[in-house]
Motif scaffolding. Sequence first.
Motif, PDB file in Angstrom:
ATOM      1  N   THR A  60      42.802  43.807  43.461  1.00 17.74           N
ATOM      2  CA  THR A  60      42.072  42.719  44.201  1.00 17.74           C
ATOM      3  C   THR A  60      41.143  42.103  43.294  1.00 17.74           C
ATOM      4  OG1 THR A  60      40.144  43.894  45.266  1.00 17.74           O
ATOM      5  CG2 THR A  60      42.381  44.016  46.418  1.00 17.74           C
ATOM      6  N   VAL A  61      40.925  40.714  43.990  1.00 16.89           N
ATOM      7  CA  VAL A  61      39.639  39.976  43.147  1.00 16.89           C
ATOM      8  C   VAL A  61      38.795  40.888  42.651  1.00 16.89           C
ATOM      9  CG1 VAL A  61      38.184  38.111  43.218  1.00 16.89           C
ATOM     10  CG2 VAL A  61      40.694  37.800  43.886  1.00 16.89           C
ATOM     11  N   ALA A  62      37.962  41.270  43.768  1.00 14.73           N
ATOM     12  CA  ALA A  62      36.813  42.197  43.857  1.00 14.73           C
ATOM     13  C   ALA A  62      36.860  43.285  42.920  1.00 14.73           C
ATOM     14  CB  ALA A  62      36.460  42.553  45.168  1.00 14.73           C
ATOM     15  N   GLU A  63      38.045  44.095  43.052  1.00 17.61           N
ATOM     16  CA  GLU A  63      38.182  45.107  42.322  1.00 17.61           C
ATOM     17  C   GLU A  63      38.338  44.793  40.769  1.00 17.61           C
ATOM     18  OE1 GLU A  63      40.524  48.001  45.139  1.00 17.61           O
ATOM     19  OE2 GLU A  63      41.927  46.502  43.953  1.00 17.61           O
ATOM     20  N   ASN A  64      38.776  43.556  40.094  1.00 16.87           N
ATOM     21  CA  ASN A  64      38.876  43.211  39.029  1.00 16.87           C
ATOM     22  C   ASN A  64      37.602  42.878  38.603  1.00 16.87           C
ATOM     23  OD1 ASN A  64      41.286  42.576  37.359  1.00 16.87           O
ATOM     24  ND2 ASN A  64      42.003  42.288  39.272  1.00 16.87           N
ATOM     25  N   ILE A  65      36.712  41.901  39.264  1.00 16.88           N
ATOM     26  CA  ILE A  65      35.404  41.867  39.012  1.00 16.88           C
ATOM     27  C   ILE A  65      34.526  43.117  38.595  1.00 16.88           C
ATOM     28  CG2 ILE A  65      33.227  40.928  39.913  1.00 16.88           C
ATOM     29  CD1 ILE A  65      34.737  38.653  41.531  1.00 16.88           C
TER      30      ILE A  65
END
Length: 501
Positions: free
Chosen positions: A97-102
């Motif tokens: 996810t976006v958060a997991e990438n960040i």
Amino acid sequence: MSKEVLIRTQDLSKTFGTTKAVKQVSFEVYKGEIHGLIGENGSGKSTITNMITGIHTVTSGEMFLEGQKYEPKNQLDANRHGVSIIVQEMNTIEDLTVAENIFFGNEELFIRNGVIDSKAMNKKAREYLDVFGFDKINPADDVVHYTFEERKMIELVKATYFNPKLLVVDETTTALSHDGREKLYELIRHVKNRGGSVIVISHDLQEVLELCDSITVLRDGEHIKSFPVTDEITEDDLKKHMVGRELSGKYYREDTHSNIEGEVVMSLKDVNVEGILSNINLELHKGEILGIGGLTESGMHELGKVMFGALENQTGTVSLPQKNVEIGSIKTAIASGVAYASKNRDQEGLMINASILDNVCLSSMDKLQRKGFISPKRERRFTNEYATKMNVKMENINQFVSALSGGNKQKVVLAKWLGRDSDILVLDSPTRGIDVMVKASIYELMQELTKQGKSIVMISEEILELIGMCDRLVVLKDGEITGELLREEGLSEEKIIHYMI
């Protein structure tokens, strides 16, 4: 008051096999400054910053961060020391996810009772995304749902949410729209204003002069010169330092005639892609350089994929009238003499973890085989011929493409299609992340190919490039053609921008 050094390299060197990519480079970056790092493709810019950010190990030499010896074990270790990087190519991880990438590598921030608290991670990601005004990006979404530019914005948040002491921006601006660049410039200045430092790698020399406080020039892996930016320094000065001699700067065509008298070699009729392209009717002529311009989200990049049969869910037709062929797939496009160089070179244009030979030969296997067998000798001869034509800087043809600079990767993409002897070349952002000398050679190649009767579609966000090279320019806005301009009509930025916005 004397300036305080943030990071210093001392006789820094990096070797890949027998290739000496960086040779005893020493330079300093001060606290609170934006430092430009410039040079031709293959000069060692990315290799140096990859050592600084822990992506590459150091072969010899030393680095010092705030006076202390600095030896990052990897990129995450560099982050922990306050050093981060935004790279040129896409660097997000699909299926996360976006958060997991960040927060990749720092998931421990959200572990509760041995389990990652996704809700807390998404909430924190939302806070950081909102700081940058990225309200349309959902932290819980898989990154695959977002465009190239949106994913670069996610990388921007990832690289800066922890307030790094040093941020490296490696050729990122060339991948962004005007709005995206402004967001990045805003971030760079924010890092500087709070006392951090930024190293900017860019081939846009005007951008370097406007943005940077000081500049270091590299050539063939060696340090040439470091100096502060003053009003007296010009782009020509920088070019001279980069290549070691004066440059004329005459890269573009000097004629003012549109070459559109040739037969129609590609025809698009009533092409639609839901939410992306609407009612596209367009013709490409033999020997023509057709420019496609617009803002990043105008649909122009998707139009290039349509021409190559690489976009699904389209209606209408893309045909080659002289061959009585309709393009409905990539396989048909290649077999019918259509080539495509993607803007997203690493993900869509190359096999990064394969050799130069494998990449150059890939699209020409049918031409190379004899009675169902491909001779290794013929492969080597073929690859050497076209890699040499494109002047690829390499150790040898067995070198992995991943070890090449951005400009040399692009040369491999073009060598692949030159070897195929394609009649139509769809080139999306062909000079993105390319130095001034390689740009000149690509422009010269384009003119040479049209003289041979080849046809070129040049998709670009660089208006001056389109003005300089195209016979005819079609401008897109919101997925529709809003204007068409001929070379002899006097192409100008004002006219083009009028149709773009």
